[in-house]
Enzyme design. Structure first.
Site, PDB file in Angstrom:
ATOM      1  N   LYS A  85      53.477  40.286  47.373  1.00  0.00           N
ATOM      2  CA  LYS A  85      53.188  39.544  46.130  1.00  0.00           C
ATOM      3  C   LYS A  85      51.810  39.703  45.682  1.00  0.00           C
ATOM      4  O   LYS A  85      51.507  39.922  44.408  1.00  0.00           O
ATOM      5  CB  LYS A  85      53.213  38.024  46.411  1.00  0.00           C
ATOM      6  CG  LYS A  85      53.265  37.322  45.124  1.00  0.00           C
ATOM      7  CD  LYS A  85      53.505  35.899  45.286  1.00  0.00           C
ATOM      8  CE  LYS A  85      52.202  35.191  46.013  1.00  0.00           C
ATOM      9  NZ  LYS A  85      52.282  33.813  46.162  1.00  0.00           N
TER      10      LYS A  85
ATOM     11  N   ASN B 267      48.464  30.348  49.594  1.00  0.00           N
ATOM     12  CA  ASN B 267      48.671  29.068  50.445  1.00  0.00           C
ATOM     13  C   ASN B 267      47.790  28.119  49.868  1.00  0.00           C
ATOM     14  O   ASN B 267      47.364  27.235  50.455  1.00  0.00           O
ATOM     15  CB  ASN B 267      48.258  29.164  52.019  1.00  0.00           C
ATOM     16  CG  ASN B 267      49.201  30.487  52.574  1.00  0.00           C
ATOM     17  OD1 ASN B 267      50.528  30.220  52.521  1.00  0.00           O
ATOM     18  ND2 ASN B 267      48.754  31.378  53.096  1.00  0.00           N
TER      19      ASN B 267
ATOM     20  N   HIS C 211      58.336  29.889  42.510  1.00  0.00           N
ATOM     21  CA  HIS C 211      58.901  29.456  41.097  1.00  0.00           C
ATOM     22  C   HIS C 211      59.818  30.586  40.789  1.00  0.00           C
ATOM     23  O   HIS C 211      61.160  30.360  40.474  1.00  0.00           O
ATOM     24  CB  HIS C 211      57.853  29.167  40.028  1.00  0.00           C
ATOM     25  CG  HIS C 211      57.090  28.212  40.478  1.00  0.00           C
ATOM     26  ND1 HIS C 211      57.575  26.773  40.580  1.00  0.00           N
ATOM     27  CD2 HIS C 211      55.884  27.899  40.475  1.00  0.00           C
ATOM     28  CE1 HIS C 211      56.771  25.955  40.624  1.00  0.00           C
ATOM     29  NE2 HIS C 211      55.593  26.517  40.741  1.00  0.00           N
TER      30      HIS C 211
END
Ligand code: SF4
Length: 226
Positions: free
Chosen positions: A128, A40, A148
């Site tokens: 992730k 974040n 992305h």
């Protein structure tokens, strides 16, 4: 799209951005802590926070023993300092409890799926983050799907719109050959930042235009002539 298309996409992006070299970025535990700090926030914030954090302690042991407040004080620039400090302390503590040390290299002996599951058992570690540790810290072909990668892969038709991030990890790993995972990750991020941007993608000058299910939809005047 199938694996053949993923290979073609890598090839086209390599011609545009060059061939990324897959190198280990450092101790896998350092990669884990760095990745928790990057959650974040941008690299611009998390990288100084990591440098400051490692300068505050002489060892992982000392960091594990420190209070959450002390760790948080060292990582203020990374944002969500108290939450991330809690994750870092708990992850170090659990790693030491489970393994007796701070060495994550044993994960190399596991399959990607098992190693990722093991890491995801640590606090603050999702799909992730675990994939980043395997890819960048242990040179294992786990594919981190960031914003992305998710966006570009969806537009290309490699994954279905609206699927979960967890599912996207698994589906893309099935499509991309293990030897191409690092290049795919790095090149899609480069492309997502420069051309296939969230708003106003530059389809008019995109090297993937011929293989993209979205082509044309993102054409816009500001990009076409650049
Ligand atoms: Fe993205 Fe457009 Fe290129 Fe497709 S053609 S990858 S949507 S920039």
């Amino acid at each position: 799209m199938r694996g053949k298309d993923a290979r073609q996409i890598i090839k086209l992006l390599e011609q545009e951005y060059g061939l990324p070299q897959w190198r280990v970025r450092g101790d896998p535990l350092a990669v884990l802590v760095q990745t928790i700090l990057s959650q974040n926030t941008s690299d611009r914030n998390s990288e100084p926070a990591f440098r400051r954090l490692v300068s505050c302690f002489d060892s992982w042991e000392e960091m594990a023993e420190a209070s959450i407040e002390k760790i948080a004080g060292c990582i203020q620039s990374g944002g969500l300092a108290r939450v991330k400090a809690g994750y870092i302390k708990q992850a170090l503590t659990e790693l030491r409890q489970k393994r007796g040390d701070f060495d994550l290299s044993f994960l190399r002996g596991m399959s990607v799926e098992d190693a990722r599951r093991w890491l995801m058992g640590l606090p603050g570690v999702g799909m992730k983050t675990a994939s980043c540790v395997l890819l960048f810290g242990l040179k294992m072909p786990a594919l981190p799907v960031d914003t992305h990668v998710f966006r570009v892969a969806t537009r290309l038709g490699l994954i279905k719109e609206g699927i979960s991030v967890e599912k996207a990890h698994r589906e893309l790993e099935l499509l991309v050959p293990p030897g191409g995972v690092y290049r795919f990750h790095v090149l899609l991020i480069a492309h997502g930042r420069r051309v296939c941007r969230a708003r106003l993608p530059c389809c008019g000058r995109c090297v993937l235009r011929e293989v993209c299910g979205w082509r044309g939809l993102g054409d816009n005047v500001c990009c076409v002539n650049k």
